[in-house]
Motif scaffolding. Sequence first.
Motif, mmCIF file in Angstrom:
data_model
loop_
_atom_site.group_PDB
_atom_site.id
_atom_site.type_symbol
_atom_site.label_atom_id
_atom_site.label_comp_id
_atom_site.label_asym_id
_atom_site.label_seq_id
_atom_site.Cartn_x
_atom_site.Cartn_y
_atom_site.Cartn_z
ATOM 1 N N MET A 115 -5.425 13.832 -3.967
ATOM 2 C CA MET A 115 -5.059 13.790 -2.985
ATOM 3 C C MET A 115 -4.135 12.559 -2.855
ATOM 4 N N ASN A 116 -3.040 12.425 -2.143
ATOM 5 C CA ASN A 116 -2.201 11.294 -1.838
ATOM 6 C C ASN A 116 -2.663 10.309 -0.864
ATOM 7 N N GLY A 117 -3.789 9.376 -1.242
ATOM 8 C CA GLY A 117 -4.471 8.590 -0.317
ATOM 9 C C GLY A 117 -3.874 7.346 -0.174
ATOM 10 N N PRO A 118 -4.305 6.599 0.861
ATOM 11 C CA PRO A 118 -3.807 5.106 1.122
ATOM 12 C C PRO A 118 -3.891 4.028 0.178
ATOM 13 N N GLN A 119 -4.631 4.347 -0.993
ATOM 14 C CA GLN A 119 -4.887 3.345 -1.835
ATOM 15 C C GLN A 119 -3.672 3.434 -2.988
ATOM 16 N N ASP A 120 -3.020 4.504 -2.980
ATOM 17 C CA ASP A 120 -1.811 4.507 -4.094
ATOM 18 C C ASP A 120 -0.664 3.939 -3.612
ATOM 19 N N LEU A 121 -0.829 2.866 -3.505
ATOM 20 C CA LEU A 121 0.547 1.776 -2.913
ATOM 21 C C LEU A 121 1.557 1.503 -4.056
ATOM 22 N N GLY A 122 1.284 1.673 -5.403
ATOM 23 C CA GLY A 122 2.039 1.417 -6.407
ATOM 24 C C GLY A 122 3.509 1.669 -6.279
ATOM 25 N N GLY A 123 4.607 0.864 -6.468
ATOM 26 C CA GLY A 123 5.817 1.434 -6.179
ATOM 27 C C GLY A 123 6.378 1.671 -5.099
ATOM 28 N N ARG A 124 5.633 1.482 -3.834
ATOM 29 C CA ARG A 124 5.886 1.738 -2.532
ATOM 30 C C ARG A 124 6.646 0.416 -1.905
ATOM 31 N N MET A 125 7.721 0.796 -1.111
ATOM 32 C CA MET A 125 8.243 -0.345 -0.394
ATOM 33 C C MET A 125 7.672 -0.690 1.007
ATOM 34 N N GLY A 126 7.842 -2.048 1.438
ATOM 35 C CA GLY A 126 7.439 -2.221 2.848
ATOM 36 C C GLY A 126 6.176 -2.539 3.036
ATOM 37 N N PHE A 127 5.360 -2.852 1.978
ATOM 38 C CA PHE A 127 4.195 -3.819 2.283
ATOM 39 C C PHE A 127 4.051 -5.318 1.798
ATOM 40 N N GLY A 128 5.516 -5.722 1.313
ATOM 41 C CA GLY A 128 5.563 -7.215 0.890
ATOM 42 C C GLY A 128 4.858 -7.464 -0.430
ATOM 43 N N PRO A 129 5.233 -8.616 -0.735
ATOM 44 C CA PRO A 129 4.727 -9.096 -2.084
ATOM 45 C C PRO A 129 3.422 -9.276 -2.023
#
Length: 218
Positions: free
Chosen positions: A1-15
Amino acid sequence: MNGPQDLGGRMGFGPVAPEADEPLFHAEWEARVLGITLCCGALGHWTLDESRHARESLPWTDYLSFSYYRIWLTALIALLERHGEITAEELAGAAPRPGLRPERRLPAERVPQVLASGGPTDREGAAEPRFDIGAQVRARNLQPPGHIRMPGYVRGCVGRVEARHGAHVFPDTNAHGGGEQPQHLYTVVFEGRALWGPDGDPALTVSADLWESYLEPA
């Protein structure tokens, strides 16, 4: 499943902002949550993979707004309800019932031993590995509704096998009661432009540990 933990490589979450001299726990209750999680895991109702999937299955708004240990506590409550150790009535204040597996109680003096031993996942007996070191492989574009340990941003991309780690428990089945079904585990290195197109950093590489069924020859 594409869960909220899979943030790698996504934009918009800041450094990522590491905290200087970060303490092990930011509040006393966080240490208690870790201890309770260990004790409840010793009951043997669920696997490490099921517990990880429970955390990753929280609603996105909860996962992204909760602190680390609030995520752990919320998922633990869900696991205890799922396996019949607590009820909604008990959570609402009813008198607690006896536990289902008192013989599995983890005494305090055994906690350091449990922490030190960890949870090894390497296994013997799997078939010969399909891919050699240096082989070019593609991460399959898998979108299962259940647990998966492959980052979303590598799916469909081509990389190269950098290392082999032997056979390990396959978390995708182990999280759902399907057994360990060990598979060979590889480190696959991807170039930045393979992941993010021509605007990717040509000097960047990303290494991901991927199970054999995630991969196909490229």
